[in-house]
Design a protein around this motif. Structure first.
Motif, PDB file in Angstrom:
ATOM      1  N   LYS A  78      -1.213   9.517   2.969  1.00 61.12           N
ATOM      2  CA  LYS A  78      -1.059   8.827   3.128  1.00 61.12           C
ATOM      3  C   LYS A  78      -0.715   7.500   2.847  1.00 61.12           C
ATOM      4  O   LYS A  78      -0.473   6.211   2.737  1.00 61.12           O
ATOM      5  CB  LYS A  78      -2.473   8.467   3.672  1.00 61.12           C
ATOM      6  N   GLU A  79      -1.121   7.401   1.334  1.00 61.55           N
ATOM      7  CA  GLU A  79      -1.675   6.215   0.143  1.00 61.55           C
ATOM      8  C   GLU A  79      -0.388   6.289  -0.317  1.00 61.55           C
ATOM      9  O   GLU A  79       0.141   4.728  -0.349  1.00 61.55           O
ATOM     10  CB  GLU A  79      -2.351   6.828  -0.578  1.00 61.55           C
TER      11      GLU A  79
ATOM     12  N   ILE B 268       1.620   4.041   3.115  1.00 64.99           N
ATOM     13  CA  ILE B 268       0.759   2.578   3.001  1.00 64.99           C
ATOM     14  C   ILE B 268       1.738   1.695   1.726  1.00 64.99           C
ATOM     15  O   ILE B 268       2.027   0.699   1.830  1.00 64.99           O
ATOM     16  CB  ILE B 268      -0.796   2.667   2.640  1.00 64.99           C
ATOM     17  N   MET B 269       2.133   2.702   0.246  1.00 64.38           N
ATOM     18  CA  MET B 269       2.168   1.783  -0.648  1.00 64.38           C
ATOM     19  C   MET B 269       3.649   1.137  -0.272  1.00 64.38           C
ATOM     20  O   MET B 269       3.812   0.441  -0.274  1.00 64.38           O
ATOM     21  CB  MET B 269       1.910   2.558  -2.122  1.00 64.38           C
ATOM     22  N   LYS B 270       4.919   2.617  -0.179  1.00 60.51           N
ATOM     23  CA  LYS B 270       5.794   2.341   0.241  1.00 60.51           C
ATOM     24  C   LYS B 270       6.464   1.332   1.611  1.00 60.51           C
ATOM     25  O   LYS B 270       6.853   0.397   1.717  1.00 60.51           O
ATOM     26  CB  LYS B 270       6.205   3.291   1.045  1.00 60.51           C
TER      27      LYS B 270
ATOM     28  N   ILE C  25       2.775   7.899   6.453  1.00 61.50           N
ATOM     29  CA  ILE C  25       1.584   6.635   6.635  1.00 61.50           C
ATOM     30  C   ILE C  25       0.795   6.802   7.986  1.00 61.50           C
ATOM     31  O   ILE C  25      -0.214   7.127   8.772  1.00 61.50           O
ATOM     32  CB  ILE C  25       2.406   5.870   7.787  1.00 61.50           C
TER      33      ILE C  25
END
Lengths: 427, 238
Positions: A328-329, A332-334, A424
């Protein structure tokens, strides 16, 4: 993403899962330590060969003889022009012809010692590995002076005594630095049969060498002095041929070549061999000793490498787990603008750091392990020793980091390829 | 008004085993610069898929999506990442904050990827947090904050880069009514202030009150479009 932020974020991620990071690093520590210690034992082995051989003489010196494998070669002469040509070779520091003569050393006209006299050019002596412990070595321009080996003072005996007596009586007290010392080729010197026609050559002792190795048993004489004595001896033993000898150009049986560094000994030696001469050096012997233990060293290294491979797999495992946890992280970063390169670099940096930390700590542990190995080996009376040069520490750290990056490559690639949208939505 | 995004006959088909599901079916749409556009529809109407397509998170099966005269359907992963970094901000229903970063750090994250220096980053993030009324929570972790507060952080994060377009996918889905209005005022207020385009996806008819234009979706197709130019001012103030 700047490098600083990258490192900052990577460290933060590693700290988040302290236990797992610590265990993975521990794997790398063990891998690094086992490789370093195994290699250090191999290096220690070579090192002890070197020390052993160094006792026999100087590793940088090549001895050249004027014959080749097929026997005496009349074409090849160790004459002055040849010596000059040796001198011009790259890495050659000093060249000197060597003359060996067995004659008697006399003391106070009463005592004698059977000695191997070594004639060298006086200015070359200091370079040839003779270990002068008292006084000085030969210097340029010296004549009629000698430097004696450490065991020589104990070798004097009274020639008047019978053979049995010579061995049963203690050697006479001699003080070579102040007493009257000479060289003679009269083997009956000091006895009734002494030949009055033979005059001994008076010399002054200027220095003394250590007792061990080649220095201990020789007496080093300036070439000029020894040649003069030898000429007299030849004239005495063979009065007819004397004139012949004089006209001939000086040719030597043996020449010593000193090279500036051990590394270049084989090069120079091969050049000399290519000229047709026979050349020996202790480095030669050292190389062949190293060659025989090469296999053993490879096996030792391979044993170490196995634990490093296990450590690498554990890094990959840790990073793959991290992807699952951080899907998930990553998503989010992408979505908020991390480029594919940023994601890959982040994972590679984390893996590299695990490798680096393992390498550094492994090097420290290796130092301790190496000390313990040496203490235990010495306690057992074994000659085995572990020696870790600085480059080994540095390459161990570099290697561990490289292993980390290599092990992190596959996980990094996977993290990079994750679909941002799928990632995500993961809970 | 100038169009910032153009969709031409966009279709998205998902394959579920042997079955094909047409989530977006031949949609053509223009989104104008500086408008608040609402994609309204029931669950399964294809509104979220449409948003993902416009934002470049998914690629269409057919059709063209043109942003700044560039064809997004032809961009590579890397180009899309770069595009998102430069032009787009996101607000999600589930906030999507990084749980290990403080509010301030979460807001700075987009700037980190743009290599903005640390000091400038923190100053801008702090200003942004002030703008959403969370300056006093800067050093709190997401789990130490209420849902409304977390959504404020995520709004701050979406707007920090002053992107040209902000996408909001059910931004108030997890919030109570009072907070919902606060949040909508905040988002539309920020967008208007900076002359940004806002695309909101929702199933809530009340939220569409905030929009200049409402695109009603049904079964992957545009049902009808409502223009509400006259009422814009009164809506944003409230």
């Amino acid at each position: 993403m700047s490098t600083r932020d990258l490192i900052d974020m990577a460290l933060r991620n590693l700290r988040k899962r302290k236990l797992r990071t610590a265990l993975t690093i521990l794997g790398v520590i063990i891998g690094t330590t086992s490789i370093v210690v195994m290699i250090s034992i191999g290096i220690g082995m070579n090192k002890s060969f070197e020390n052993q051989i160094q006792e026999w003489g100087n590793l940088q010196v090549i001895e050249v003889y004027n014959y080749n494998n097929s026997g005496t070669n009349t074409e090849l002469k160790l004459d002055l022009p040849t010596i000059e040509s040796f001198k011009t070779m790259e890495h050659v520091e000093v060249v000197t012809p060597v003359l060996n003569e067995y004659m008697l050393l006399t003391y106070d006209k009463k005592y004698v010692a059977d000695v191997n006299f070594v004639g060298v050019w006086p200015e070359a002596m200091s370079a040839l590995g003779y270990n002068v412990v008292e006084g000085r070595g030969l210097e340029s321009g010296d004549t009629d002076v000698i430097v004696v080996g450490g065991t020589i003072p104990q070798q004097f005996y009274n020639p008047k005594l019978s053979w049995e007596m010579r061995y049963s009586t203690d050697p006479p007290e001699v003080d070579l630095s102040s007493g009257r010392v000479g060289i003679t080729y009269d083997y009956n010197y000091g006895t009734r049969n002494a030949d009055k026609k033979i005059k001994e050559t008076k010399v002054k002792v200027v220095g003394m060498m250590s007792e061990s190795g080649q220095s201990g048993y020789s007496v080093v004489v300036p070439m000029e002095t020894l040649e003069k004595i030898r000429e007299e001896k030849n004239k005495y033993q063979n009065p007819d041929g004397a004139n012949d000898n004089k006209k001939k150009q000086k040719v030597y049986d043996n020449v010593m070549v000193k090279v500036d560094d051990m590394e270049h000994v084989m090069d120079v030696q091969n050049q000399i061999k290519d000229m047709g001469f026979t050349a020996y050096s202790l480095t030669d012997q050292l190389e062949s000793m190293k060659e025989t233990t090469k296999m053993l060293r490879i096996v030792l290294g391979a044993i170490g490498a196995i634990s490093m491979i296990v450590a690498a797999i554990s890094i990959t495992n840790t990073m793959v787990m991290a992807i699952y946890e951080r899907t998930k992280e990553i998503g989010i970063m992408k979505v908020i603008g991390a480029s594919l390169k940023d994601i890959r670099r982040l994972f590679l940096t984390e893996a590299a750091f695990i490798g680096f930390a393992g390498g550094v700590l492994g090097s420290i542990l290796s130092l301790a392990t190496s000390k313990i190995v040496n203490i235990v080996a010495a306690g057992q009376g074994s000659t085995m020793q572990s020696y870790i040069p600085l480059w080994l520490y540095l390459s161990a750290i570099l290697f561990a980091t490289a292993v980390g990056i290599a092990a992190g490559f596959l996980p990094a690639q996977r993290a990079m390829k994750l679909s941002a949208l799928t990632a995500i939505k993961t809970e | 008004m100038e169009d910032i995004i153009k969709l031409k006959h966009v279709t998205k088909i998902y394959k579920m085993g042997a079955e094909e599901i047409c989530a977006v079916n031949d949609v053509s749409l223009r989104i104008h610069r500086e408008e608040v556009c609402c994609l309204l529809g029931k669950s399964g109407s294809g509104k979220s898929t449409l948003l993902n397509l416009i934002a470049g998170l998914e690629k269409p099966t057919a059709g063209q999506i043109i942003f700044h005269k560039k064809h997004m359907e032809r961009m590579t992963e890397d180009q899309l990442a770069n595009f998102r970094q430069k032009y787009v901000g996101f607000v999600f229903q589930s906030y999507n904050l990084l749980p290990t970063l403080t509010a301030l750090e979460n807001v700075t994250l987009p700037l980190i990827f743009r290599q903005v220096p640390l000091k400038e980053r923190q100053e801008r993030a702090m200003e942004m947090l002030e703008a959403v009324g969370l300056a006093d929570r800067a050093n709190h972790l997401p789990r130490e904050m209420s849902g409304g507060q977390q959504q404020r952080v995520s709004i701050a994060r979406a707007f920090i880069n002053t992107p040209e377009v902000v996408f909001a996918d059910e931004p108030t889905g997890n919030l109570d009514t009072k907070t919902t209005y606060e949040m909508m005022d905040l988002i539309t207020g920020l967008a208007k202030k900076n002359a940004q385009t806002l695309v909101i996806v929702t199933h809530d008819l009340e939220l569409s009150e905030y929009a200049d234009r409402i695109v009603v979706l049904h079964d992957g197709k545009i049902d009808h479009v409502e223009e509400k130019k006259a009422t814009t001012e009164s809506n944003t103030v409230q």
